[in-house]
Design a protein around this motif. Structure first.
Motif, PDB file in Angstrom:
ATOM      1  N   VAL A  87      -3.709   0.582  -3.386  1.00  0.00           N
ATOM      2  CA  VAL A  87      -3.382  -0.669  -3.298  1.00  0.00           C
ATOM      3  C   VAL A  87      -1.971  -1.241  -4.425  1.00  0.00           C
ATOM      4  O   VAL A  87      -3.052  -1.152  -5.286  1.00  0.00           O
ATOM      5  CB  VAL A  87      -4.142  -1.819  -3.000  1.00  0.00           C
ATOM      6  N   VAL A 114       0.458  -1.479   0.210  1.00  0.00           N
ATOM      7  CA  VAL A 114      -0.057  -0.743   0.093  1.00  0.00           C
ATOM      8  C   VAL A 114       0.600   1.483  -0.054  1.00  0.00           C
ATOM      9  O   VAL A 114       2.107   1.708   0.834  1.00  0.00           O
ATOM     10  CB  VAL A 114      -0.659  -0.065   1.235  1.00  0.00           C
ATOM     11  N   SER A 136      -6.947  -1.992   4.543  1.00  0.00           N
ATOM     12  CA  SER A 136      -6.596  -2.553   3.471  1.00  0.00           C
ATOM     13  C   SER A 136      -7.694  -3.573   3.124  1.00  0.00           C
ATOM     14  O   SER A 136      -7.886  -3.934   2.237  1.00  0.00           O
ATOM     15  CB  SER A 136      -5.650  -2.434   2.539  1.00  0.00           C
TER      16      SER A 136
END
Ligand SMILES: Nc1ncnc2c1ncn2[C@@H]1O[C@H](COP(=O)(O)OP(=O)(O)OP(=O)(O)O)[C@@H](O)[C@H]1O
Ligand code: SF4
Ligand SMILES: [Mg+2]
Length: 339
Positions: free
Chosen positions: A73, A20, A61
């Motif tokens: 992401v 990420v 996420s």
């Protein structure tokens, strides 16, 4: 035979090489940098690490709740019962949230609607995933509140969040999270904002929910006392990477990574001195991470007693994983060398 079948079952959650980044005006921040772990049904994994290590970015996420932009992401898979949730449409993901996995946050106040009674909010969590009558939704909401340890739920049903204590708000949030019977609860520092008594109650509640419902738990915390009390396994995160993962017992018997050792020493000193003594130094600037071991700039072990080539390797190459015990894996070039 039955045992063999059980063992071959896929984990509830498998996170593979998750990456990420945040794009900010000041540059790119690699918040999560290749994180992998798995979680079985009913298992509790604690993720620990200091501020900025990527704990919340990882958790958000998994729920696909990262603010995009600035977050993105950039790689990896998040397999929930074998299905990659990163590929789901937003509509499908809404069904997964709540029904299969739910999250509670550090600040319950921020997650609750201040102008809606807590009863209504829990009812909405119930009806988000179930077509039930209002009366049934109310009954289920009361049950969820009672299950989350809210005393006299009927009396508190009509209260607004500001009328409740921090610990009680956290319980309401848990009732909302549990309203649709998820298999996995992600709790991001659920006790940090609470006083000691409320902390203990929330931890007892988590233990109860695991026993009663076989709930799997991904618990984010920087408190090793909480880890010891609640988790089966621990993963230590440093600058967006896992540096050590182990069954809790094995970890507390002897963490191996110098950062993990530092954390445990700091926690022990904090217990003795009554205050937290941090690991010396700070997390590296995520916009300019060293190419080798992320911990190298703070690591005293790197230079202690090893060769110059070894010390250089720490700076230049990412450490490979070393299994130092059953399920106990460390990412440090000197993991097998030092005891
Ligand atoms: N909205 C954002 N915009 C830019 N950078 C962000 C944002 N959110 C997080 N970051 C950066 O990503 C990195 C990881 O942050 P994260 O919030 O995941 O850390 P954390 O481990 O949860 O820390 P804490 O213990 O303080 O909650 C940090 O360098 C942080 O500055
Ligand atoms: S790889 Fe090297 S720098 Fe990193 S923690 Fe191990 S000894 Fe320290
Ligand atoms: Mg956080």
């Amino acid at each position: 035979m039955a045992r063999a079948r059980r063992r071959s079952r896929a984990p509830l959650l498998r996170v593979v090489d998750l990456r990420v980044e945040f794009r900010t005006a000041r540059g790119r921040v690699q918040a999560v940098d290749g994180v992998s772990f798995s979680l079985d049904r009913g298992e509790a994994l604690a993720v620990v690490g200091e501020s900025g290590s990527g704990k919340s970015a990882t958790a958000l996420s998994l729920m696909r709740l990262l603010p995009e932009p600035p977050a993105r992401v950039t790689g990896g898979r998040v397999l929930l019962r074998g299905r990659d949730i990163l590929d789901l449409t937003e509509e499908d993901m809404r069904r997964v949230r709540g029904r299969e996995m739910a999250m509670v946050f550090q600040e319950p106040a921020g997650a609750l609607n201040p102008v809606m009674t807590v009863g209504r909010q829990v009812m909405e969590a119930v009806t988000a995933h179930r077509a039930v009558t209002r009366r049934e939704a109310r009954r289920l909401a009361l049950l969820a509140l009672a299950e989350a340890g809210v005393p006299s739920p009927a009396a508190r049903f009509g209260h607004f969040p500001h009328q409740l204590s921090g610990g009680m708000k956290q319980r309401v949030m848990m009732a909302m999270a549990l309203a649709s019977g998820p298999a996995l609860l992600i709790a991001d520092e659920p006790t940090t904002a609470l006083d000691v008594t409320a902390q203990r109650r929330v931890l007892d509640l988590l233990a109860y929910l695991r026993r009663r419902h076989g709930l799997a738990l991904l618990l984010i915390t920087h408190d090793l006392g909480v880890v010891a009390q609640v988790a089966d396994r621990v993963a230590v995160l440093y600058a967006g990477r896992i540096v050590e993962t182990a069954p809790v017992r094995s970890f507390f018997r002897g963490p191996v990574h110098p950062y993990a050792r530092g954390l445990l020493d700091a926690a022990r000193m904090a217990t003795e001195a009554g205050e937290l003594k941090a690991v010396p130094g700070g997390v590296p600037d995520p916009r300019g991470l060293p190419p080798g071991c992320r911990f190298a700039p703070r690591c005293r072990l790197r230079l202690a007693g090893g060769s110059a080539a070894g010390a250089r390797r720490c700076l230049e190459r990412l450490p490979a994983p070393v299994e130092v015990g059953p399920g106990h894996v460390v990412w440090c070039w000197r993991a097998g060398v030092v005891s």
